[in-house]
Design a protein around this motif. Structure first.
Motif, mmCIF file in Angstrom:
data_model
loop_
_atom_site.group_PDB
_atom_site.id
_atom_site.type_symbol
_atom_site.label_atom_id
_atom_site.label_comp_id
_atom_site.label_asym_id
_atom_site.label_seq_id
_atom_site.Cartn_x
_atom_site.Cartn_y
_atom_site.Cartn_z
ATOM 1 N N LYS A 145 0.812 -1.209 0.000
ATOM 2 C CA LYS A 145 0.000 0.000 0.000
ATOM 3 C C LYS A 145 0.851 1.268 0.000
ATOM 4 N N LYS A 146 0.415 2.216 -0.776
ATOM 5 C CA LYS A 146 1.119 3.494 -0.857
ATOM 6 C C LYS A 146 0.916 4.294 0.422
ATOM 7 N N PHE A 204 13.421 9.515 -0.896
ATOM 8 C CA PHE A 204 12.750 9.347 0.393
ATOM 9 C C PHE A 204 12.395 7.881 0.628
ATOM 10 N N ILE A 205 11.852 7.224 -0.391
ATOM 11 C CA ILE A 205 11.472 5.816 -0.271
ATOM 12 C C ILE A 205 12.713 4.959 -0.017
#
Length: 85
Positions: free
Chosen positions: A5-6, A24-25
């Motif tokens: 899920k985002k 960031f991810i």
């Protein structure tokens, strides 16, 4: 590989950090990998995969957090490891 899920991150956070979404991810994955390694929830290899690094790169990355791959629960465990070396 599974896409999960985002999550929503306010753009102002990315701007404040000076990071793109991809940066960031990637940082989140590395941070999670270090935490799961500290907590011994995942192996070194699993954490390296999560962080998208080789094992060697992840070991070097751990030094940024003053974390060693050589962790012993007791002096006895350490001495036993030396004895078996």
């Amino acid at each position: 590989m599974k896409i999960i899920k985002k999550i929503e991150i306010p753009e102002e956070i990315l701007i404040s950090l000076g990071k793109s979404e991809d940066e960031f991810i990637a940082e989140l994955k590395k941070t999670a990998a270090v935490r799961y390694y500290w907590e011994r929830k995942l192996s070194l290899g699993q954490c390296a995969v999560l962080a998208e690094m080789s094992k060697e790169e992840f070991i070097k990355y751990l030094t940024d957090f003053n974390t060693s791959i050589f962790a012993f629960d007791s002096v006895e465990e350490f001495l036993e490891d030396i004895k078996n070396a």
